[in-house]
Structures are given as C-alpha cells and as structure tokens.
Design a protein around this motif. Structure first.
Motif, PDB file in Angstrom:
ATOM      1  N   GLN A 135       0.837  -1.207   0.000  1.00  0.00           N
ATOM      2  CA  GLN A 135       0.000   0.000   0.000  1.00  0.00           C
ATOM      3  C   GLN A 135       0.864   1.246   0.000  1.00  0.00           C
ATOM      4  O   GLN A 135       1.445   1.594   1.008  1.00  0.00           O
ATOM      5  N   ALA A 136       0.926   1.917  -1.131  1.00  0.00           N
ATOM      6  CA  ALA A 136       1.773   3.103  -1.228  1.00  0.00           C
ATOM      7  C   ALA A 136       1.246   4.226  -0.343  1.00  0.00           C
ATOM      8  O   ALA A 136       1.971   5.142  -0.003  1.00  0.00           O
ATOM      9  N   GLN A 137      -0.045   4.137   0.034  1.00  0.00           N
ATOM     10  CA  GLN A 137      -0.625   5.287   0.737  1.00  0.00           C
ATOM     11  C   GLN A 137      -0.329   5.323   2.237  1.00  0.00           C
ATOM     12  O   GLN A 137      -0.802   6.220   2.902  1.00  0.00           O
ATOM     13  N   THR A 138       0.380   4.338   2.780  1.00  0.00           N
ATOM     14  CA  THR A 138       0.711   4.493   4.200  1.00  0.00           C
ATOM     15  C   THR A 138       1.697   5.649   4.338  1.00  0.00           C
ATOM     16  O   THR A 138       2.600   5.819   3.519  1.00  0.00           O
ATOM     17  N   ASP A 139       1.505   6.438   5.382  1.00  0.00           N
ATOM     18  CA  ASP A 139       2.311   7.641   5.548  1.00  0.00           C
ATOM     19  C   ASP A 139       3.758   7.300   5.893  1.00  0.00           C
ATOM     20  O   ASP A 139       4.687   7.956   5.453  1.00  0.00           O
ATOM     21  N   MET A 140       3.913   6.293   6.727  1.00  0.00           N
ATOM     22  CA  MET A 140       5.229   5.837   7.157  1.00  0.00           C
ATOM     23  C   MET A 140       5.237   4.333   6.876  1.00  0.00           C
ATOM     24  O   MET A 140       4.185   3.755   6.662  1.00  0.00           O
ATOM     25  N   PRO A 141       6.420   3.706   6.907  1.00  0.00           N
ATOM     26  CA  PRO A 141       6.387   2.257   6.664  1.00  0.00           C
ATOM     27  C   PRO A 141       5.441   1.547   7.649  1.00  0.00           C
ATOM     28  O   PRO A 141       5.608   1.685   8.858  1.00  0.00           O
ATOM     29  N   TYR A 142       4.441   0.868   7.131  1.00  0.00           N
ATOM     30  CA  TYR A 142       3.472   0.058   7.882  1.00  0.00           C
ATOM     31  C   TYR A 142       2.491   0.870   8.739  1.00  0.00           C
ATOM     32  O   TYR A 142       1.719   0.302   9.486  1.00  0.00           O
ATOM     33  N   THR A 143       2.538   2.174   8.669  1.00  0.00           N
ATOM     34  CA  THR A 143       1.671   2.956   9.570  1.00  0.00           C
ATOM     35  C   THR A 143       1.012   4.142   8.861  1.00  0.00           C
ATOM     36  O   THR A 143       1.412   4.531   7.777  1.00  0.00           O
ATOM     37  N   GLU A 144       0.014   4.670   9.552  1.00  0.00           N
ATOM     38  CA  GLU A 144      -0.642   5.901   9.100  1.00  0.00           C
ATOM     39  C   GLU A 144      -0.385   6.974  10.151  1.00  0.00           C
ATOM     40  O   GLU A 144      -0.086   6.659  11.303  1.00  0.00           O
ATOM     41  N   VAL A 145      -0.494   8.210   9.740  1.00  0.00           N
ATOM     42  CA  VAL A 145      -0.337   9.298  10.708  1.00  0.00           C
ATOM     43  C   VAL A 145      -1.682   9.994  10.837  1.00  0.00           C
ATOM     44  O   VAL A 145      -2.299  10.379   9.853  1.00  0.00           O
ATOM     45  N   LYS A 146      -2.150  10.080  12.071  1.00  0.00           N
ATOM     46  CA  LYS A 146      -3.448  10.685  12.324  1.00  0.00           C
ATOM     47  C   LYS A 146      -3.225  12.021  13.032  1.00  0.00           C
ATOM     48  O   LYS A 146      -2.399  12.099  13.947  1.00  0.00           O
ATOM     49  N   TRP A 147      -3.953  13.022  12.604  1.00  0.00           N
ATOM     50  CA  TRP A 147      -3.879  14.307  13.305  1.00  0.00           C
ATOM     51  C   TRP A 147      -4.987  14.356  14.340  1.00  0.00           C
ATOM     52  O   TRP A 147      -6.123  14.022  14.054  1.00  0.00           O
ATOM     53  N   GLU A 148      -4.626  14.759  15.537  1.00  0.00           N
ATOM     54  CA  GLU A 148      -5.622  14.914  16.590  1.00  0.00           C
ATOM     55  C   GLU A 148      -5.475  16.298  17.183  1.00  0.00           C
ATOM     56  O   GLU A 148      -4.392  16.864  17.162  1.00  0.00           O
ATOM     57  N   ALA A 149      -6.566  16.802  17.732  1.00  0.00           N
ATOM     58  CA  ALA A 149      -6.482  18.086  18.414  1.00  0.00           C
ATOM     59  C   ALA A 149      -6.229  17.825  19.897  1.00  0.00           C
ATOM     60  O   ALA A 149      -7.032  17.202  20.565  1.00  0.00           O
ATOM     61  N   ALA A 150      -5.071  18.263  20.363  1.00  0.00           N
ATOM     62  CA  ALA A 150      -4.795  18.162  21.797  1.00  0.00           C
ATOM     63  C   ALA A 150      -5.326  19.428  22.449  1.00  0.00           C
ATOM     64  O   ALA A 150      -4.983  20.534  22.056  1.00  0.00           O
ATOM     65  N   ILE A 151      -6.220  19.251  23.419  1.00  0.00           N
ATOM     66  CA  ILE A 151      -6.839  20.424  24.051  1.00  0.00           C
ATOM     67  C   ILE A 151      -6.039  20.812  25.295  1.00  0.00           C
ATOM     68  O   ILE A 151      -5.848  20.008  26.205  1.00  0.00           O
ATOM     69  N   ASP A 152      -5.590  22.050  25.334  1.00  0.00           N
ATOM     70  CA  ASP A 152      -4.905  22.559  26.514  1.00  0.00           C
ATOM     71  C   ASP A 152      -5.929  22.712  27.631  1.00  0.00           C
ATOM     72  O   ASP A 152      -6.945  23.384  27.474  1.00  0.00           O
ATOM     73  N   ARG A 153      -5.675  22.066  28.764  1.00  0.00           N
ATOM     74  CA  ARG A 153      -6.676  22.055  29.836  1.00  0.00           C
ATOM     75  C   ARG A 153      -6.883  23.416  30.462  1.00  0.00           C
ATOM     76  O   ARG A 153      -7.910  23.689  31.064  1.00  0.00           O
ATOM     77  N   VAL A 154      -5.900  24.282  30.371  1.00  0.00           N
ATOM     78  CA  VAL A 154      -6.022  25.601  30.975  1.00  0.00           C
ATOM     79  C   VAL A 154      -6.681  26.584  30.014  1.00  0.00           C
ATOM     80  O   VAL A 154      -7.672  27.240  30.341  1.00  0.00           O
ATOM     81  N   THR A 155      -6.157  26.664  28.807  1.00  0.00           N
ATOM     82  CA  THR A 155      -6.644  27.700  27.879  1.00  0.00           C
ATOM     83  C   THR A 155      -7.736  27.193  26.950  1.00  0.00           C
ATOM     84  O   THR A 155      -8.351  27.974  26.224  1.00  0.00           O
ATOM     85  N   VAL A 166      -0.758   1.949  13.672  1.00  0.00           N
ATOM     86  CA  VAL A 166      -0.858   0.790  12.799  1.00  0.00           C
ATOM     87  C   VAL A 166      -2.294   0.782  12.284  1.00  0.00           C
ATOM     88  O   VAL A 166      -3.226   0.915  13.083  1.00  0.00           O
ATOM     89  N   PRO A 167      -2.504   0.668  10.964  1.00  0.00           N
ATOM     90  CA  PRO A 167      -3.876   0.795  10.454  1.00  0.00           C
ATOM     91  C   PRO A 167      -4.820  -0.299  10.950  1.00  0.00           C
ATOM     92  O   PRO A 167      -4.393  -1.424  11.227  1.00  0.00           O
ATOM     93  N   ALA A 168      -6.090   0.066  11.022  1.00  0.00           N
ATOM     94  CA  ALA A 168      -7.136  -0.906  11.374  1.00  0.00           C
ATOM     95  C   ALA A 168      -7.067  -2.077  10.403  1.00  0.00           C
ATOM     96  O   ALA A 168      -6.800  -1.890   9.220  1.00  0.00           O
ATOM     97  N   GLY A 169      -7.303  -3.265  10.904  1.00  0.00           N
ATOM     98  CA  GLY A 169      -7.298  -4.452  10.052  1.00  0.00           C
ATOM     99  C   GLY A 169      -5.977  -5.201  10.066  1.00  0.00           C
ATOM    100  O   GLY A 169      -5.866  -6.283   9.507  1.00  0.00           O
ATOM    101  N   THR A 170      -4.971  -4.622  10.710  1.00  0.00           N
ATOM    102  CA  THR A 170      -3.663  -5.292  10.773  1.00  0.00           C
ATOM    103  C   THR A 170      -3.723  -6.450  11.769  1.00  0.00           C
ATOM    104  O   THR A 170      -4.304  -6.341  12.847  1.00  0.00           O
ATOM    105  N   LYS A 171      -3.091  -7.539  11.339  1.00  0.00           N
ATOM    106  CA  LYS A 171      -3.095  -8.744  12.176  1.00  0.00           C
ATOM    107  C   LYS A 171      -1.707  -8.950  12.776  1.00  0.00           C
ATOM    108  O   LYS A 171      -0.691  -8.700  12.109  1.00  0.00           O
ATOM    109  N   PHE A 172      -1.672  -9.379  14.015  1.00  0.00           N
ATOM    110  CA  PHE A 172      -0.427  -9.736  14.692  1.00  0.00           C
ATOM    111  C   PHE A 172      -0.534 -11.202  15.106  1.00  0.00           C
ATOM    112  O   PHE A 172      -1.520 -11.611  15.706  1.00  0.00           O
ATOM    113  N   SER A 173       0.485 -11.973  14.727  1.00  0.00           N
ATOM    114  CA  SER A 173       0.394 -13.395  15.100  1.00  0.00           C
ATOM    115  C   SER A 173       1.784 -13.990  15.302  1.00  0.00           C
ATOM    116  O   SER A 173       2.720 -13.532  14.688  1.00  0.00           O
ATOM    117  N   ASP A 174       1.870 -15.064  16.056  1.00  0.00           N
ATOM    118  CA  ASP A 174       0.895 -15.478  17.056  1.00  0.00           C
ATOM    119  C   ASP A 174       1.236 -14.833  18.394  1.00  0.00           C
ATOM    120  O   ASP A 174       2.413 -14.684  18.692  1.00  0.00           O
TER     121      ASP A 174
END
Ligand SMILES: [Zn+2]
Length: 270
Positions: A135-155, A166-174
């Motif tokens: 899959q050429a579309q993974t952002d990094m080898p074997y992984t995706e990069v997700k952006w999240e909003a980190a909320i500052d608890r004070v401001t 690691v993308p959904a659907g990945t299997k780890f065995s055994d």
C-alpha cells in the motif's frame, strides 16, 4: 518469606492465537530513537524488521490494570509519571489477592511465589506486513499518521498533534501467553486471565483510546498444556484443549476448561 519456601512447578498452560487491530493501534515508542522526518508520537518498532509490534509488557500491563480495577484493588504502588498500580506488600494479602499472584509483585518484596503469567511480544503477521508494504498510501512504513487536536486544559486551545498508528485491520500473530501452575488454586486463576483478555477487548490497547484507537480482538484462541510431572516423562507432551475460538467462546466453556486442566495437570497433595 522464609528460605524454606518450596516452589513446585506442576505445569504450564499456553494461550495462543492472533490479535486483530479493529481500529488504528498506537503503542508508543521511545522518542529518543526518533529519526529525522518522523512523527511526534511514533509507534514502537522491532529494530530488526522496522515493523511495529505489540510488546508483551503492554498487553500484560493493560490486562493487569483492568483486572485491578475490576476488583477494586487499592492503587498503592507508584510506577512513575503519577501512575499507580496495585501491589500487595504483605504475604497474607498476596495469597488471597486476585491480581498479584498472576501478575507479580516487585522482586524486593520477596513475599511471593513466582509470577504466574508471562506474555510474549507479538509481531506483525507476515501477510499483513506484505499488504502494508504494497500500500503506497501508508504515511510511514506500515503505519498511518493521524492528526488529533490536543486540548490545553487551561486555555482550552486546540493544538494539532500527530499520532502514528498501525492501520485498522492489521493482524499480529501469534501471541503467546504462558501461565505457570504452582498450586491447585492456579487452575482457577487461569480462567481469570481469559476474563482479563475480555476486559481488554472491551477497552483499548496503547494510546489515544478515548479517541478511538486501540480496539483489538483476540482471534483463533487456543489453549494447550504441558504437565511437568507426567508419568510418561518430564513434560514431553503438549496437549491441546478441545475448547478454542474467541475469548467469549472460551468464557462460555469455563467449566469444561477447568475440568480439562484438572485432568491434565495433576497437583500433588503433599
Ligand atoms: Zn495484590
């Protein structure tokens, strides 16, 4: 504990199967090992293959933590960064504790029998790794990069941050968990491990769980046992338990599994 403590290993019980990431999985790696051009919150990788893996300590730690909470155990032992876990400091408490005999106490306490549960590292399934490499579309080898909003608890300001997953659907065995049997009570304690696996499936593994990461499921779970004191020799044979399937399949067959274990692993009454 006196020096006369005797430890008898009667057998070992193995749980094997594979782990499927149902949502993206983020198990954090060490920022010290960051290469230039990598993300803010990298996943842990096997240095030999560069593939993400699931450390046994992460699985075990999460199962312990959920099990402690399911039993309302006092969180008395600091393990760093404001995080406490439950540890029995007295032998009397330890013997009746639903947590410590299975998951262990720090060595310096010496109020304990050996830890029952060992959980090994779990590596990416070869088929999943092949797919992710294609899959050429993974952002990094074997992984995706997700952006999240980190909320500052004070401001309350939202700062975007990157989470590598690691993308959904990945299997780890055994995966492999090994449960050592030192006394009769351990056979029933083994069933507690299956329940902790269920608790983990209902919760999450790794980071960013409240934002949807880390839902995993154990699949094709099989139990086997090796008695260390069989008549036919010293633990030659590993015997498969007829019960297998999902964790909930196994929990439906708790009574059968316990009977099977009692038959296969004989505890000396001395
Ligand atoms: Zn305890």
């Amino acid at each position: 504990m006196s020096e006369e403590k005797r430890v008898n290993l009667y057998g070992r019980i193995f749980i094997k199967g594979h782990i499927l990431a149902k949502t993206g999985l983020h198990i954090g790696g060490s920022p010290a090992g960051l290469a230039i051009g990598s993300v803010d919150n990298p996943v842990i990788r096997d240095p030999l293959t560069n593939q993400p893996y699931i450390p046994g300590s992460s699985l075990r730690g999460k199962m312990r933590s959920l099990w402690e909470k399911a039993h309302g155990r006092k969180q008395n032992w600091p393990i760093g960064k404001g995080v406490n876990i439950h540890i029995c400091e007295k032998l009397d408490d330890y013997n009746d504790c639903p947590v410590c005999p299975i998951y262990g106490v720090p060595g310096q306490l010496d109020a304990s029998s050996p830890t029952r549960l060992t959980v090994r590292d779990v590596f990416m399934d070869e088929e999943s790794a092949k797919q992710l490499r294609k899959q050429a579309q993974t952002d990094m080898p074997y992984t995706e990069v997700k952006w999240e909003a980190a909320i500052d608890r004070v401001t309350s300001a939202a700062t975007p941050r990157q989470i590598e997953r690691v993308p959904a659907g990945t299997k780890f065995s055994d995966f492999e968990m090994v449960f050592s049997v030192y006394e009769e009570k351990d056979l029933a304690r083994f069933l507690d491990v299956l329940e902790a696996m269920q608790l983990l499936e209902d919760d999450y593994l790794g980071g960013s769980g409240s934002r949807g990461s880390g839902k995993i499921v154990f699949e094709g779970v099989a139990i086997s046992a090796r008695a260390t004191r069989s008549k036919d020799g010293y633990g030659k044979e590993i015997i498969d338990c007829p019960a297998s399937g999902s964790v909930s399949d196994l929990l439906d067959k708790k009574t059968e599994i316990l009977t099977w274990l009692e038959e296969k692993i004989k505890i000396a009454k001395d």
